[in-house]
Design a protein around this motif. Sequence first.
Motif, PDB file in Angstrom:
ATOM      1  N   PHE A   1       0.836  -1.205   0.000  1.00  0.00           N
ATOM      2  CA  PHE A   1       0.000   0.000   0.000  1.00  0.00           C
ATOM      3  C   PHE A   1       0.871   1.254   0.000  1.00  0.00           C
ATOM      4  O   PHE A   1       0.649   2.186  -0.777  1.00  0.00           O
ATOM      5  N   VAL A   2       1.874   1.280   0.858  1.00  0.00           N
ATOM      6  CA  VAL A   2       2.751   2.457   0.953  1.00  0.00           C
ATOM      7  C   VAL A   2       3.478   2.685  -0.370  1.00  0.00           C
ATOM      8  O   VAL A   2       3.630   3.835  -0.814  1.00  0.00           O
ATOM      9  N   ASP A   3       3.896   1.605  -1.033  1.00  0.00           N
ATOM     10  CA  ASP A   3       4.531   1.755  -2.360  1.00  0.00           C
ATOM     11  C   ASP A   3       3.634   2.541  -3.303  1.00  0.00           C
ATOM     12  O   ASP A   3       4.086   3.502  -3.929  1.00  0.00           O
ATOM     13  N   ASP A   4       2.352   2.150  -3.396  1.00  0.00           N
ATOM     14  CA  ASP A   4       1.430   2.839  -4.299  1.00  0.00           C
ATOM     15  C   ASP A   4       1.113   4.248  -3.839  1.00  0.00           C
ATOM     16  O   ASP A   4       1.024   5.173  -4.630  1.00  0.00           O
ATOM     17  N   LEU A   5       0.932   4.433  -2.533  1.00  0.00           N
ATOM     18  CA  LEU A   5       0.620   5.759  -2.006  1.00  0.00           C
ATOM     19  C   LEU A   5       1.767   6.732  -2.297  1.00  0.00           C
ATOM     20  O   LEU A   5       1.531   7.848  -2.782  1.00  0.00           O
ATOM     21  N   LEU A   6       2.988   6.311  -2.063  1.00  0.00           N
ATOM     22  CA  LEU A   6       4.130   7.190  -2.286  1.00  0.00           C
ATOM     23  C   LEU A   6       4.455   7.384  -3.756  1.00  0.00           C
ATOM     24  O   LEU A   6       5.081   8.373  -4.128  1.00  0.00           O
ATOM     25  N   ALA A   7       4.007   6.450  -4.591  1.00  0.00           N
ATOM     26  CA  ALA A   7       4.190   6.601  -6.043  1.00  0.00           C
ATOM     27  C   ALA A   7       3.056   7.427  -6.652  1.00  0.00           C
ATOM     28  O   ALA A   7       2.967   7.560  -7.858  1.00  0.00           O
ATOM     29  N   ASP A   8       2.175   7.949  -5.787  1.00  0.00           N
ATOM     30  CA  ASP A   8       1.064   8.803  -6.205  1.00  0.00           C
ATOM     31  C   ASP A   8       0.070   8.082  -7.102  1.00  0.00           C
ATOM     32  O   ASP A   8      -0.526   8.682  -7.991  1.00  0.00           O
ATOM     33  N   LYS A   9      -0.109   6.781  -6.866  1.00  0.00           N
ATOM     34  CA  LYS A   9      -1.031   5.997  -7.679  1.00  0.00           C
ATOM     35  C   LYS A   9      -2.454   5.984  -7.118  1.00  0.00           C
ATOM     36  O   LYS A   9      -3.338   5.402  -7.703  1.00  0.00           O
ATOM     37  N   LEU A  10      -2.656   6.600  -5.956  1.00  0.00           N
ATOM     38  CA  LEU A  10      -3.962   6.516  -5.287  1.00  0.00           C
ATOM     39  C   LEU A  10      -4.729   7.831  -5.267  1.00  0.00           C
ATOM     40  O   LEU A  10      -5.815   7.898  -4.727  1.00  0.00           O
ATOM     41  N   GLY A  11      -4.160   8.871  -5.806  1.00  0.00           N
ATOM     42  CA  GLY A  11      -4.860  10.154  -5.888  1.00  0.00           C
ATOM     43  C   GLY A  11      -4.997  10.890  -4.661  1.00  0.00           C
ATOM     44  O   GLY A  11      -5.320  10.877  -3.645  1.00  0.00           O
TER      45      GLY A  11
END
Length: 190
Positions: A180-190
Amino acid sequence: MVSPNLTPQKLVILDRDGVINHDSDAYIKSLAEWIPYPSAISAIARLTQAGFTVAVATNQSGIARGYYDEATLRAMHERLKMLVAAAGGHIAHIAYCPHGPDDQCDCRKPLPGLLTDIQQTLMLSSLQGSWMVGDSLRDLQAGEAVGCRSILVKTGKGEKTLTKGSGLEHALVYADLAAFVDDLLADKLG
């Protein structure tokens, strides 16, 4: 210390058992039984380093059941804070419910009392748009009650929760906190 620039969108609230550390149907009753997921500790540190505030909301009915006391719980939380700090992170607040399921408190998840405690402690006007990460439906229900975005992790009881499926319509599902943190920090979650 809370950042004066803290917004709900920069707040990640974590359940403890099953998200940060291994869970047990027999309860985590001692410091020796509290075994963190190494990837969760580093994920919390990465969140902090990226400007997010991290808080924990955890039901701890083992206290009401007499399995362990608040001093033991404090020792677990001190170890958690120490490990996160050693990795370069920070936990802003840990809210816990020491009550049993029949105690009729307002803090035991799925009720939102722990989250409103976090909101008040961090001096936020709202939790709308914050992230709630849990491994059970009651974690997500507590978050959704105050406007959090729901993340279900498959660690802990997450796979069992996912199998039941009911009530997960708004949840994003991840293998673990680190994913989850990977996606959140990669700005994939808006």
